[in-house]
Structures are given as structure tokens and as C-alpha cells.
Design a protein around this motif. Structure first.
Motif, PDB file in Angstrom:
ATOM      1  N   ALA A  76       0.781  -1.205  -0.052  1.00 20.25           N
ATOM      2  CA  ALA A  76      -0.007  -0.112  -0.255  1.00 20.25           C
ATOM      3  C   ALA A  76       0.803   1.320  -0.133  1.00 20.25           C
ATOM      4  O   ALA A  76       0.306   2.203  -0.384  1.00 20.25           O
ATOM      5  CB  ALA A  76      -0.765   0.039   1.329  1.00 20.25           C
ATOM      6  N   LEU A  77       2.007   1.243   0.643  1.00 15.01           N
ATOM      7  CA  LEU A  77       2.950   2.331   0.570  1.00 15.01           C
ATOM      8  C   LEU A  77       3.693   2.573  -0.549  1.00 15.01           C
ATOM      9  O   LEU A  77       4.157   3.636  -0.851  1.00 15.01           O
ATOM     10  CB  LEU A  77       3.756   2.292   1.902  1.00 15.01           C
ATOM     11  N   SER A  78       4.159   1.336  -1.251  1.00 11.36           N
ATOM     12  CA  SER A  78       5.297   1.651  -2.299  1.00 11.36           C
ATOM     13  C   SER A  78       4.890   0.965  -3.379  1.00 11.36           C
ATOM     14  O   SER A  78       5.318   1.595  -4.627  1.00 11.36           O
ATOM     15  CB  SER A  78       6.561   0.631  -1.832  1.00 11.36           C
ATOM     16  N   SER A  79       3.948   0.098  -3.602  1.00  7.03           N
ATOM     17  CA  SER A  79       3.317  -0.282  -5.016  1.00  7.03           C
ATOM     18  C   SER A  79       2.621   0.529  -5.887  1.00  7.03           C
ATOM     19  O   SER A  79       1.766   1.180  -5.129  1.00  7.03           O
ATOM     20  CB  SER A  79       2.716  -1.816  -4.703  1.00  7.03           C
ATOM     21  N   ARG A  80       2.820   0.798  -6.994  1.00  9.02           N
ATOM     22  CA  ARG A  80       2.147   1.605  -7.914  1.00  9.02           C
ATOM     23  C   ARG A  80       0.751   1.065  -8.405  1.00  9.02           C
ATOM     24  O   ARG A  80      -0.066   1.820  -8.671  1.00  9.02           O
ATOM     25  CB  ARG A  80       2.946   2.020  -9.197  1.00  9.02           C
ATOM     26  N   GLU A  81       0.936  -0.393  -8.327  1.00  8.89           N
ATOM     27  CA  GLU A  81      -0.337  -1.013  -8.587  1.00  8.89           C
ATOM     28  C   GLU A  81      -1.553  -0.900  -7.685  1.00  8.89           C
ATOM     29  O   GLU A  81      -2.490  -1.228  -7.832  1.00  8.89           O
ATOM     30  CB  GLU A  81       0.067  -2.685  -9.009  1.00  8.89           C
ATOM     31  N   PHE A  82      -1.133  -0.761  -6.345  1.00 10.30           N
ATOM     32  CA  PHE A  82      -1.852  -0.359  -5.545  1.00 10.30           C
ATOM     33  C   PHE A  82      -2.246   1.042  -5.388  1.00 10.30           C
ATOM     34  O   PHE A  82      -1.566   1.989  -5.118  1.00 10.30           O
ATOM     35  CB  PHE A  82      -1.462  -0.915  -4.099  1.00 10.30           C
ATOM     36  N   ASP A  83      -3.563   1.312  -5.681  1.00  8.61           N
ATOM     37  CA  ASP A  83      -4.094   2.793  -5.491  1.00  8.61           C
ATOM     38  C   ASP A  83      -4.016   3.473  -4.064  1.00  8.61           C
ATOM     39  O   ASP A  83      -4.477   2.582  -3.406  1.00  8.61           O
ATOM     40  CB  ASP A  83      -5.422   2.754  -6.290  1.00  8.61           C
ATOM     41  N   THR A 102      -3.539   3.048   2.498  1.00  9.98           N
ATOM     42  CA  THR A 102      -2.200   3.566   2.435  1.00  9.98           C
ATOM     43  C   THR A 102      -2.279   4.531   3.804  1.00  9.98           C
ATOM     44  O   THR A 102      -1.088   4.616   4.036  1.00  9.98           O
ATOM     45  CB  THR A 102      -2.099   4.567   1.311  1.00  9.98           C
ATOM     46  N   PHE A 103      -3.226   5.310   3.907  1.00  6.49           N
ATOM     47  CA  PHE A 103      -3.201   6.314   5.018  1.00  6.49           C
ATOM     48  C   PHE A 103      -3.015   5.200   6.207  1.00  6.49           C
ATOM     49  O   PHE A 103      -2.434   5.638   7.581  1.00  6.49           O
ATOM     50  CB  PHE A 103      -4.474   7.087   5.178  1.00  6.49           C
ATOM     51  N   ALA A 122      -1.602   2.312   6.669  1.00  8.13           N
ATOM     52  CA  ALA A 122      -0.118   2.121   6.860  1.00  8.13           C
ATOM     53  C   ALA A 122       0.749   3.033   7.155  1.00  8.13           C
ATOM     54  O   ALA A 122       1.703   2.937   7.970  1.00  8.13           O
ATOM     55  CB  ALA A 122       0.176   1.578   5.460  1.00  8.13           C
ATOM     56  N   LEU A 123       0.697   4.190   6.720  1.00 14.13           N
ATOM     57  CA  LEU A 123       1.381   5.426   7.103  1.00 14.13           C
ATOM     58  C   LEU A 123       1.112   5.802   8.594  1.00 14.13           C
ATOM     59  O   LEU A 123       2.100   5.945   9.186  1.00 14.13           O
ATOM     60  CB  LEU A 123       1.007   6.706   6.172  1.00 14.13           C
ATOM     61  N   ASP A 124      -0.144   5.578   8.971  1.00 13.86           N
ATOM     62  CA  ASP A 124      -0.341   5.868  10.607  1.00 13.86           C
ATOM     63  C   ASP A 124       0.395   4.764  11.224  1.00 13.86           C
ATOM     64  O   ASP A 124       1.180   5.011  12.154  1.00 13.86           O
ATOM     65  CB  ASP A 124      -1.834   5.682  10.755  1.00 13.86           C
ATOM     66  N   HIS A 125       0.519   3.591  10.751  1.00 13.76           N
ATOM     67  CA  HIS A 125       1.311   2.588  11.445  1.00 13.76           C
ATOM     68  C   HIS A 125       2.725   2.813  11.362  1.00 13.76           C
ATOM     69  O   HIS A 125       3.363   2.676  12.623  1.00 13.76           O
ATOM     70  CB  HIS A 125       1.342   1.130  10.965  1.00 13.76           C
ATOM     71  N   VAL A 126       3.352   3.254  10.373  1.00 13.08           N
ATOM     72  CA  VAL A 126       4.594   3.787  10.320  1.00 13.08           C
ATOM     73  C   VAL A 126       4.910   4.845  11.206  1.00 13.08           C
ATOM     74  O   VAL A 126       6.041   4.573  11.944  1.00 13.08           O
ATOM     75  CB  VAL A 126       5.097   4.209   8.858  1.00 13.08           C
ATOM     76  N   GLU A 127       4.075   5.848  11.334  1.00 10.68           N
ATOM     77  CA  GLU A 127       4.293   6.929  12.330  1.00 10.68           C
ATOM     78  C   GLU A 127       4.046   6.229  13.801  1.00 10.68           C
ATOM     79  O   GLU A 127       4.921   6.836  14.763  1.00 10.68           O
ATOM     80  CB  GLU A 127       3.270   7.971  12.027  1.00 10.68           C
ATOM     81  N   ALA A 128       3.305   5.330  14.053  1.00  8.76           N
ATOM     82  CA  ALA A 128       3.174   4.813  15.430  1.00  8.76           C
ATOM     83  C   ALA A 128       4.377   4.003  15.850  1.00  8.76           C
ATOM     84  O   ALA A 128       5.030   4.105  16.860  1.00  8.76           O
ATOM     85  CB  ALA A 128       2.002   3.823  15.392  1.00  8.76           C
ATOM     86  N   VAL A 150     -10.478  11.082  -0.112  1.00  6.17           N
ATOM     87  CA  VAL A 150      -9.160  10.896  -0.504  1.00  6.17           C
ATOM     88  C   VAL A 150      -7.968  11.872  -0.459  1.00  6.17           C
ATOM     89  O   VAL A 150      -6.842  11.887  -0.143  1.00  6.17           O
ATOM     90  CB  VAL A 150      -9.087   9.736  -1.235  1.00  6.17           C
ATOM     91  N   MET A 151      -8.475  12.906  -1.399  1.00  5.30           N
ATOM     92  CA  MET A 151      -7.638  14.081  -1.883  1.00  5.30           C
ATOM     93  C   MET A 151      -7.576  15.083  -0.748  1.00  5.30           C
ATOM     94  O   MET A 151      -6.337  15.284  -0.573  1.00  5.30           O
ATOM     95  CB  MET A 151      -8.447  14.623  -3.086  1.00  5.30           C
ATOM     96  N   ARG A 152      -8.641  14.873   0.017  1.00  7.03           N
ATOM     97  CA  ARG A 152      -8.484  16.019   1.200  1.00  7.03           C
ATOM     98  C   ARG A 152      -7.639  15.528   2.223  1.00  7.03           C
ATOM     99  O   ARG A 152      -6.581  16.091   2.580  1.00  7.03           O
ATOM    100  CB  ARG A 152      -9.744  16.316   1.942  1.00  7.03           C
ATOM    101  N   GLU A 153      -7.494  14.135   2.581  1.00  2.00           N
ATOM    102  CA  GLU A 153      -6.849  13.584   3.456  1.00  2.00           C
ATOM    103  C   GLU A 153      -5.523  13.380   2.950  1.00  2.00           C
ATOM    104  O   GLU A 153      -4.224  13.496   3.606  1.00  2.00           O
ATOM    105  CB  GLU A 153      -7.154  12.003   3.514  1.00  2.00           C
ATOM    106  N   ALA A 154      -5.063  13.376   1.810  1.00  2.00           N
ATOM    107  CA  ALA A 154      -3.603  13.194   0.984  1.00  2.00           C
ATOM    108  C   ALA A 154      -2.936  14.659   1.254  1.00  2.00           C
ATOM    109  O   ALA A 154      -1.907  14.666   1.455  1.00  2.00           O
ATOM    110  CB  ALA A 154      -3.802  12.862  -0.278  1.00  2.00           C
ATOM    111  N   VAL A 155      -3.984  15.821   0.877  1.00  2.00           N
ATOM    112  CA  VAL A 155      -3.352  17.000   1.127  1.00  2.00           C
ATOM    113  C   VAL A 155      -3.208  17.515   2.731  1.00  2.00           C
ATOM    114  O   VAL A 155      -1.969  18.071   3.063  1.00  2.00           O
ATOM    115  CB  VAL A 155      -4.452  18.061   0.779  1.00  2.00           C
TER     116      VAL A 155
END
Length: 710
Positions: A198-205, A210-211, A213-219, A278-283
Motif C-alpha cells: 500500500a505504501l510503495s506499490s504503484r499497482e496499489f491505488d 495507504t493512510f 499503513a502510514l499511521d502504522h509507520v508513524e506509530a 481521499v484527496m482531502r486526506e492526502a493534502v
């Protein structure tokens, strides 16, 4: 069947020699029988009761010993043919019951002995079986001893294996504990394969995975702080985890950055301006990377700037879809509508872009009064970014808007049209300042346009004022306001009506409009004064009077034009002072004319110019003869004059003003007559028969002049 006879109560002997029944009641024993044993036994037998259950059962058993032959066969059958178990005594015919009773004890004992023999035989059988069981038990004991020996041998043989098994079991428990700890550690400090994709694959939208997984990395990185504060081994583990998660986090933010760049490049049409969650959360996530966020916002603003400029040019030249709405430049021949349509389109585009950016940054509408200006100091960081992006989105509209509006202003000669454009620019300037701030490029462009239009308007207004002073001529015979003044007043009236709809605060209206009012009114007043001077030069005899009448008419006309609006009050007050000056001059001159007409002018002149030591009756113009002629003329004047108006005041356009001037002059005439009467009645003035000279009293004169106080 007849009931059996109830047995009589038996008497039993008592230690005291008496007898007691079995039921408990005592039966007296005759004294003669107390020492006879037989009697005592008889009385005892008679007194015995057999109603209790035990006695009955004993009697039944005893009766079975002496039953008939049928009863004997039945008893033998019930006892299994065992005579020893049930010894029954035969009773011979003629044998007495006493004999049977004597053998009762022996029979009972014989039966008991038979029962005991029976028990002994049974126990003998049991003993034989117990012997067999004991033999079996001994055999089982032997087998158990053999098994125990084998078990002991096996136990001694497997002791090492058991100890080894215990060791392995403890090692397995330790290994399981370590495995669980490692599993928990990995689950807490590493990502799953799905999260890595979810973080690195381009095939995974890009999406919630993704968010998450990113929260998990920050934790994980937050939890690594505990490892970095321990011993060296833990610090190394923490450093390794921080390094690996740093790479994963950068991969996640890079993915968000690329996805937003792609999405922002697609925002070229209004139909594609929907902002997803998704766009609002990405920003919001990318806000933690200001450099990346600045890059994607640059892509967005560049895309939207080109799109907005293209849409504006299309609206100007091509119109909307299928030609509706029609192109704005079709109405270029109508300057006010042309400029208003362009500014309205810009305002609508600003609102659209503002809503897009607020939705993108998740900025909610805080409590704010409608039309209230957005304070720069109260803006949050997100609102500041929205303002900056909005400024760049609208940056391209400034140049084409300025070119077209400036060209429109240059082609205009009418002051009203120019001022309407100025008012439109002021309205949208104030609105845009409250929307995007005063420092935005579009606000500055509108400010420049407003200043340019305002300068063009004042230039046109000053040119109109100069045109008023270019061709001057004396006023008409009726001394009415000239046509040029009426035209200028009409223009001023329309300008004031347009200004009245502007967004200037009520507290600032007087000062803001003062410059415009001076530029419009001062040339008109100067024109009227020059025309009045021309009138005065052309007719010296009545020129001063006509000048005042003409100026009063002109100033009154201007005053009526301005007085309906509250913000023109200072200028109306100035005009009123000028009008009042001319009214006082006219009142003084009118009073002088009336004083000559009524005949009191020579007398009043004598009073004003008399020496201090000369009586009035000796001065020229106030002699008794001259005074009598003057008073006669005054009486005639009182009879013929009009107390309401005068022909000399008929040219004033305001009838009330003419009536006020005439009334003030008449009141001064009454005052002059009262002064004359005081001097005539004064004995020091030398008039004989003074009462006969004065034909009318003061009150009578005031009533005749129409100035008496009610």
C-alpha cells in the motif's frame, strides 16, 4: 360379619399389691388374693392387653406352631419344605392347650436353633467362596508385584529420557515465549506485506489502506523512542527500525505526492473540480512535508490559472455551452453592462476557486457576519495557504481585465457612465478585498482600475465644470436658474443616486463624497455668480437687486437638488449660508424701498443724522410740516399696501422666501414708525400738539402692516 368381642382389660400386678391394666388404668385386686400366686398370675393374664403390634405379631407366630393340617401344608410350602426353619407342633385331639403352652419355649428355641443352623450353612458357603477369592487376590497381588517390578525397571530405564524430555519441554516453553515476544515485536515494529504494498506499490491505488499503513509507520517510529533510550542492543534495534521505517515513510509520502500531482493536472474543467475525501486526506498528510505540498500546489495553481484564464476568454468571445450565456463582448457597446458582466464573472470564478480550495484543505466556514472582512491575524495556517493558492489561481485575470476596462474608460465621454463604472469597480473592489484580502494580485489590479476610473471621472467632471464657465451670458429676464445649471444639477442628481448605492460606510460618506461634490457644485456656483455680475453690469439701477434674486434662485435650486441625501448635509449648509447672505441683502434693500414708499425715509434719515444738541423738529425732513406730510403718506401706504407680497419679490422662485423677506421688511417699518412716534412724543424734540400729529397708534400700525403678534 359380626365384630369380634372386645377383650376385657387385663389386670397386672403392681409392686404395691394392686393391679394395673395394660392400657395403663389400674384394676384393684381384692385383698384376699394379693398373697396367692395363682391369683396374681390370673389377674395379670386377664389384665394384659394385646392391642399393640408387637404382641399381635408374637401371637401370630405362636399360633403357627399349632395350626391345622391345611395350614401346616401351606406353611411348609411357604418355608420351602424346611421343617427345621418352621417347627410346627402337632396337637393331639383331646390334648390340652396347657401342654402346648408348656412346650412353647422349647419349640421357639428349637426353631431359633434351626435358623442358626441355616445361617451357619450359608456362612460356610460364603467362607468357601471367600477362600477362592483370597486365592485370586493372592494371584493378582503376585501379578501386581511383577508389573510394579517391570515398572520400576522401566522407570529406571526411562529416567534419563524423562529428564531429557523435561529439559526439552522447558526449552520449548522458553522458545514459545521468545516466539510470542518476537511475533509481538514484529507486529508492533514492522509492516505487513499488504501495508508495504500500500505504501510503495504503484499497482496499489492510493486509499484508506495507504493512510492506515502510514499511521502504522508513524506509530512505530513513535514507539522506537523507548528503544533508543535503553542499552546498546536496544538502541541498535531502534536505529535499524527507524532507518527501515524512514524509507517506508518516504515511499508513502512520495506516492501521495505523485498521486496528487496526477489528480491536480486533471483539474482543467469545472466538471472535474470535485474534491474527494481521499484527496482531502492526502493534502492534509502532505502538510507534514511542506516542500512536497508546495510542489503539488504549484501544479494545482498553474493548472487552475490556465483553466480560469481560458474560461474567462471563452466567456468574453465564445460564451457558454451552445452559446448560452451569450459572449460578454456582445454588450461592449453598453459600457456599464460590459464592465459589470466582466466583474461579475470574475467574482463568480473567485467564489468557485475559493470553495474548491477550502474543500481541498478542509477549511470550514467559521462564524462570521455576512460581508465581514476576513482578518489576516485570525487566519489559520490552512486559511493562509488557501489565500495564497487563490491569489495564484486568479493572477492571470488581472491583465485582460485591466486592458478591457481601461479601453472602455477611454472611450467614454459621459460623466454618468464613467461614474457608474467607478461605482461598479468600487463595489467589486470592496467585495474582493473581503474575499481574497487586500494584498492579493487581483485586489491590487482592481485597486489600480478603480483609481484610474476615479481619475478619469474627475477629469470628465472638471471638463464639464470648465464648459460651464466657457460661454457666459446675462440671466434671463425672469431671473430663473439657467439651463446649464439645470443640466448640471440633473447630472449631479444622477451621480448622487449612483453614489447612494455604493458600499461606503455611512460614517465615511460625507468625507468621501465631499471632493466629488466640490468638483460638481463649485463650477456651477461660480457660473451663476459670473452671470449675476453680468446682469449687474448691464443694468446698474436694479443690477444689485437682480443679482441677489438670481443667485438666490440658483442656490435654492442647487440646495433642493442636494438636500434629499443626508451625506450632502455639509454642502447644503454652506449653500444655505450663501442664500441667507443674499436674503439679508435683499431684505435690507426691500426695507429701504418700502421706507421710501411709506414716506418715513426723510424722517428716519433725520433721526439717524441729527446732531446731539439739536431738536428733531428743527432738522430738515423732520419739521412739523414735513412730519405731517410724511405721516399722511404713511397712512395712505397702510391703506394701499399688500401685507403678503410685493411685486419686486415676484421673481423669486420660492414664494415662502419672498413672503419672509416682505414680512421682515414690514416688521422693520413698524419698528421705524414706533421710533418716530417716540421722538414726536418727546417734549425735548419741540413738537407742539404731538398727539394730534400721530394719527395712528403703534398697535394699529402693526395690525395694518400685518405684523402684529397674536
Amino acid at each position: 360379619m359380626a365384630a369380634p368381642p372386645q377383650p376385657r382389660p387385663l389386670l397386672v400386678s403392681t409392686p404395691s399389691g394392686g393391679s394395673t391394666s395394660a392400657s395403663g388404668s389400674s384394676t384393684p385386686v381384692p385383698a384376699a388374693s394379693r398373697n396367692n400366686p395363682i391369683s396374681l398370675r390370673i389377674y395379670k393374664a386377664i389384665g394384659t392387653s394385646f392391642d399393640d403390634r408387637g404382641s399381635r405379631e408374637a401371637l401370630e407366630i405362636a399360633s403357627g406352631f399349632y395350626a391345622s393340617s391345611k395350614a401346616k401344608g401351606k406353611a411348609k410350602a411357604e418355608d420351602g419344605g424346611d421343617e427345621a426353619a418352621a417347627p410346627i407342633r402337632r396337637t393331639l385331639r383331646g390334648q390340652s392347650a396347657a401342654t402346648a403352652r408348656r412346650n412353647l419355649k422349647r419349640d421357639v428355641e428349637a426353631r431359633l436353633a434351626g435358623g442358626s443352623q441355616h445361617f451357619l450353612e450359608a456362612f460356610g458357603e460364603v467362607d468357601k467362596k471367600l477362600d477362592v477369592l483370597r486365592e485370586h487376590m493372592l494371584e493378582m497381588q503376585s501379578r501386581c508385584d511383577q508389573v510394579q517390578a517391570e515398572l520400576d525397571q522401566a522407570n529406571s530405564g526411562t529416567k534419563y529420557l524423562l529428564e531429557r524430555a523435561d529439559g526439552l519441554r522447558s526449552q520449548r516453553s522458553s522458545a514459545q515465549l521468545r516466539t510470542s515476544l518476537v511475533t509481538l515485536f514484529l507486529a508492533r515494529f514492522t509492516l505487513t506485506q499488504g501495508e508495504e504494498r500500500a505504501l510503495s506499490s504503484r499497482e496499489f491505488d492510493l486509499g484508506p489502506e495507504t493512510f492506515k499503513a502510514l499511521d502504522h509507520v508513524e506509530a512505530i517510529r513513535s514507539d522506537c523512542r523507548a528503544l533508543l533510550g535503553g542499552d546498546e542492543a536496544k538502541m541498535q534495534a531502534g536505529l535499524d527500525i527507524m532507518a527501515s521505517t524512514g524509507v517506508q515513510m518516504e515511499a508513502g509520502y512520495t506516492k501521495i505526492h505523485r498521486w496528487l500531482e496526477f489528480q491536480f493536472r486533471q483539474m482543467t474543467r469545472d466538471a472535474q473540480l470535485e474534491v474527494s475525501g481521499v484527496m482531502r486526506e492526502a493534502v492534509r498528510r502532505l502538510g507534514q512535508r511542506p516542500g512536497m505540498l508546495k510542489e503539488v500546489l504549484h501544479v494545482l495553481t498553474s493548472t487552475r490559472q490556465a483553466s480560469v484564464l481560458s474560461a474567462f476568454l471563452d466567456a468574453l468571445t465564445r460564451g457558454g455551452p451552445k452559446g448560452l450565456p451569450r459572449p460578454i463582448e456582445i454588450h461592449a457597446h453598453e459600457p456599464t453592462r460590459y464592465v459589470g458582466d466582466m466583474l461579475a464573472w470574475v467574482h463568480q470564478a473567485t467564489a468557485t476557486e475559493h470553495e474548491l480550495l477550502e474543500s481541498l484543505f478542509g477549511v470550514g466556514n467559521r462564524a462570521r457576519m455576512v460581508g465581514a472582512e476576513r482578518s489576516v491575524l485570525e487566519r489559520t495556517e490552512a486559511e493562509k495557504m488557501v489565500a495564497e493558492a487563490l491569489d495564484r489561481d486568479l493572477e492571470g485575470l488581472g491583465r485582460p481585465l485591466k486592458l478591457r476596462i481601461e479601453q472602455t474608460l477611454k472611450s467614454q465621454e459621459g460623466v454618468i457612465t464613467t461614474y457608474r463604472i467607478v461605482n461598479l469597480l468600487q463595489f467589486y473592489l470592496v467585495t474582493m478585498r473581503k474575499t481574497i484580502g487586500p494584498d492579493a494580485l487581483l485586489s491590487k489590479a482592481l485597486q489600480e482600475l478603480y483609481e484610474h476610473a476615479d481619475a478619469a471621472f474627475f477629469e470628465t467632471l472638471e471638463a464639464q465644470g470648465r464648459s460651464l464657465l466657457r460661454f457666459l451670458h446675462p440671466p434671463d429676464a425672469n431671473l430663473s436658474p439657467p439651463l446649464a445649471l439645470r443640466d448640471a444639477s440633473q447630472v449631479l442628481r444622477e451621480i448622487i443616486a449612483v453614489y447612494d448605492t455604493s458600499l461606503v460606510d455611512d460614517a465615511e460618506r460625507e468625507g468621501d463624497f465631499a471632493k466629488l461634490l466640490n468638483a460638481a457644485v463649485d463650477p456651477a456656483v461660480e457660473m451663476c455668480e459670473r452671470m449675476a455680475d453680468l446682469r449687474k453690469q448691464s443694468s446698474p439701477s436694479s443690477g444689485a437687486w437682480d443679482r441677489d434674486v438670481f443667485l438666490v434662485n440658483c442656490l435654492e435650486y442647487l440646495q433642493h437638488t442636494l438636500e434629499i441625501y443626508p451625506f450632502t448635509a455639509p454642502r447644503v449648509s454652506t449653500l444655505q449660508e450663501q442664500v441667507q447672505t443674499h436674503i439679508e441683502s435683499m431684505t435690507f434693500e426691500h426695507h429701504g424701498k418700502l421706507l421710501e414708499q411709506c414716506g418715513l425715509a426723510p424722517v428716519m434719515k433725520a433721526i439717524r443724522t441729527r446732531p446731539a444738541d439739536t431738536p428733531l423738529s428743527r432738522l430738515p425732513g423732520a419739521t412739523p410740516k414735513e412730519l405731517t406730510a410724511a405721516l399722511t403718506q404713511f397712512s395712505s401706504f397702510l391703506t394701499n399696501h399688500d401685507p403678503l407680497t410685493s411685486p419686486r419679490l415676484a421673481l423669486l422662485s420660492n414664494p415662502r422666501l419672498a413672503e419672509g423677506i416682505h414680512r421682515t421688511a414690514l416688521r422693520r417699518i413698524a419698528t421705524a414708525y414706533a421710533e418716530v412716534a417716540d421722538h414726536v412724543l418727546d417734549k425735548n424734540e419741540g413738537y407742539e400738539f404731538a398727539e394730534t400729529l400721530l394719527r395712528r397708534g403703534r398697535d394699529e400700525v402693526e395690525v395694518a402692516l400685518g405684523v402684529a403678534e397674536l
